[in-house]
Write an enzyme that holds these catalytic residues in place. Structure first.
Site, PDB file in Angstrom:
ATOM      1  N   ARG A  27     -14.992  21.316 -34.348  1.00 10.41           N
ATOM      2  CA  ARG A  27     -14.292  22.610 -34.403  1.00 10.41           C
ATOM      3  C   ARG A  27     -14.627  23.263 -35.742  1.00 10.41           C
ATOM      4  NH1 ARG A  27      -9.476  24.513 -36.519  1.00 10.41           N
ATOM      5  NH2 ARG A  27      -8.399  26.134 -35.329  1.00 10.41           N
ATOM      6  N   SER A  83      -6.280  24.768 -23.615  1.00 13.03           N
ATOM      7  CA  SER A  83      -4.995  24.767 -24.323  1.00 13.03           C
ATOM      8  C   SER A  83      -3.926  25.377 -23.432  1.00 13.03           C
ATOM      9  CB  SER A  83      -5.080  25.617 -25.594  1.00 13.03           C
ATOM     10  OG  SER A  83      -6.167  25.218 -26.378  1.00 13.03           O
ATOM     11  N   LYS A  92      -4.192  25.548 -38.377  1.00 17.09           N
ATOM     12  CA  LYS A  92      -4.659  26.666 -37.549  1.00 17.09           C
ATOM     13  C   LYS A  92      -4.019  27.950 -38.040  1.00 17.09           C
ATOM     14  CE  LYS A  92      -4.719  28.091 -32.657  1.00 17.09           C
ATOM     15  NZ  LYS A  92      -5.935  28.894 -32.640  1.00 17.09           N
TER      16      LYS A  92
HETATM   17  C1  LIG Z   1      -7.219  19.280 -27.848  1.00 15.26           C
HETATM   18  C2  LIG Z   1      -7.038  20.686 -28.287  1.00 15.26           C
HETATM   19  N1  LIG Z   1      -5.921  21.349 -27.932  1.00 15.26           N
HETATM   20  C3  LIG Z   1      -5.737  22.616 -28.341  1.00 15.26           C
HETATM   21  C4  LIG Z   1      -6.692  23.257 -29.107  1.00 15.26           C
HETATM   22  C5  LIG Z   1      -6.520  24.683 -29.562  1.00 15.26           C
HETATM   23  O1  LIG Z   1      -7.432  25.560 -28.899  1.00 15.26           O
HETATM   24  P1  LIG Z   1      -7.291  27.139 -29.149  1.00 15.26           P
HETATM   25  O2  LIG Z   1      -5.930  27.528 -28.744  1.00 15.26           O
HETATM   26  O3  LIG Z   1      -8.422  27.817 -28.473  1.00 15.26           O
HETATM   27  O4  LIG Z   1      -7.436  27.282 -30.716  1.00 15.26           O
HETATM   28  P2  LIG Z   1      -8.723  26.952 -31.634  1.00 15.26           P
HETATM   29  O5  LIG Z   1      -8.775  25.477 -31.822  1.00 15.26           O
HETATM   30  O6  LIG Z   1      -9.953  27.434 -30.935  1.00 15.26           O
HETATM   31  O7  LIG Z   1      -8.468  27.676 -32.901  1.00 15.26           O
HETATM   32  C6  LIG Z   1      -7.840  22.530 -29.452  1.00 15.26           C
HETATM   33  N2  LIG Z   1      -8.821  23.076 -30.199  1.00 15.26           N
HETATM   34  N3  LIG Z   1      -8.002  21.259 -29.026  1.00 15.26           N
HETATM   35  C1  LIG Z   2      -6.313  23.501 -33.317  1.00 14.43           C
HETATM   36  C2  LIG Z   2      -4.851  23.510 -33.185  1.00 14.43           C
HETATM   37  N1  LIG Z   2      -4.252  24.035 -32.068  1.00 14.43           N
HETATM   38  C3  LIG Z   2      -2.931  23.967 -32.097  1.00 14.43           C
HETATM   39  S1  LIG Z   2      -2.370  23.291 -33.547  1.00 14.43           S
HETATM   40  C4  LIG Z   2      -3.960  23.050 -34.107  1.00 14.43           C
HETATM   41  C5  LIG Z   2      -4.270  22.448 -35.428  1.00 14.43           C
HETATM   42  C6  LIG Z   2      -3.940  20.994 -35.509  1.00 14.43           C
HETATM   43  O1  LIG Z   2      -4.209  20.532 -36.798  1.00 14.43           O
HETATM   44  P1  LIG Z   2      -3.241  19.504 -37.561  1.00 14.43           P
HETATM   45  O2  LIG Z   2      -3.370  18.207 -36.871  1.00 14.43           O
HETATM   46  O3  LIG Z   2      -3.817  19.477 -38.951  1.00 14.43           O
HETATM   47  O4  LIG Z   2      -1.853  20.073 -37.511  1.00 14.43           O
END
Ligand SMILES: Cc1ncc(COP(=O)(O)OP(=O)(O)O)c(N)n1
Ligand SMILES: Cc1ncsc1CCOP(=O)(O)O
Ligand SMILES: [Mg+2]
Length: 228
Positions: free
Chosen positions: A48, A119, A148
């Site tokens: 990511r 998601s 995020k």
């Molecule tokens: C396993 C997993 N779950 C949720 C997310 C979040 O995806 P998204 O809402 O598209 O946000 P971004 O990660 O793209 O900023 C994820 N990446 N992985």
């Molecule tokens: C990508 C993403 N989507 C929902 S929360 C998140 C960030 C998770 O990161 P952390 O484990 O550091 O809280």
């Protein structure tokens, strides 16, 4: 070609300890972080590369490729976040998309049998993801996250139990603010696994952190079998 053949039990297994990372999440060389996390027993990895300071272009591609190679050598499935083109170009094992990304049904058309994660923040989004052909859903943020930038408010764990009570049977991984201390609660509430960024990427020892997360999940889930 990626030769993984996904079936329900294999997906639930893979979701157990799901590490997500980009270079800008790391306090040291991201390849070292990933190597150590694999040593500690992560079961799935998501590349990511986004947000402030993220790599772009060739540098991003090269890192993704090297990480995919490393994961493949250790039989850890490799997922790409958001970027379907990249996933296809480097023959990743799957793609994860959210509600603001390319539509899940269109992604399914493009990636064939690769793993598709979507998601879902609530039951309606979970149902739509299932209709679109998702293999698993990522539910959260469950707890407060610092990682995020555009995250929604933390939902708490009840969304997981509500999903399971409402016949959402698809494999689920929880996300957002997950650590070894709360991972067991996430599994108890109905998830098959936990996904996290900071818990490993900021750990002094990613190996030890991954081991602790794995133990916390397996203490509740058992070492094999379904959560459902
Ligand atoms: C396993 C997993 N779950 C949720 C997310 C979040 O995806 P998204 O809402 O598209 O946000 P971004 O990660 O793209 O900023 C994820 N990446 N992985
Ligand atoms: C990508 C993403 N989507 C929902 S929360 C998140 C960030 C998770 O990161 P952390 O484990 O550091 O809280
Ligand atoms: Mg996304």
């Amino acid at each position: 070609m990626s030769e993984l053949n996904w079936h329900d039990a294999a997906i639930r297994e893979a979701l157990q300890v799901y590490f997500i990372m980009g270079s800008n999440n790391c306090l040291k060389d991201p390849m070292d972080v990933l190597k150590e996390a694999i040593e500690g027993g992560i079961t799935l990895f998501q590349f990511r590369e986004k947000g402030t300071g993220a790599l772009k272009g060739d540098a991003m591609f090269e890192l993704a490729y090297r990480m995919r190679e490393l994961c493949r050598r250790h039989s850890v499935p490799f997922i790409v976040n958001d970027d379907v083109e990249l996933a296809i170009a480097i023959d990743a094992d799957g793609v994860h998309v959210g509600q603001e990304d390319e539509g899940a049904a269109a992604v399914r058309e493009r990636i064939g049998n690769k793993l598709l994660g979507v998601s879902a923040y609530n039951i309606a989004e979970a149902e739509a993801a299932i209709r679109s052909g998702a293999d698993y859903i990522g539910v959260g943020p469950l707890f407060t996250t610092q990682t995020k930038e555009d995250a929604k408010a933390a939902s708490g764990l009840q969304v997981l139990s509500e999903m399971r009570e409402n016949e959402i049977r698809i494999p689920i991984v929880g996300i957002g603010g997950i650590t070894a201390a709360n991972a067991g609660q996430v599994i108890r509430a109905g998830a098959d696994g936990v996904s996290f960024i900071t818990a490993i990427s900021h750990a002094e020892s990613p190996t030890a952190a991954a081991r602790e997360l794995r133990q916390a999940v397996q203490a509740v889930r058992g070492t094999s079998g379904y959560n459902m």
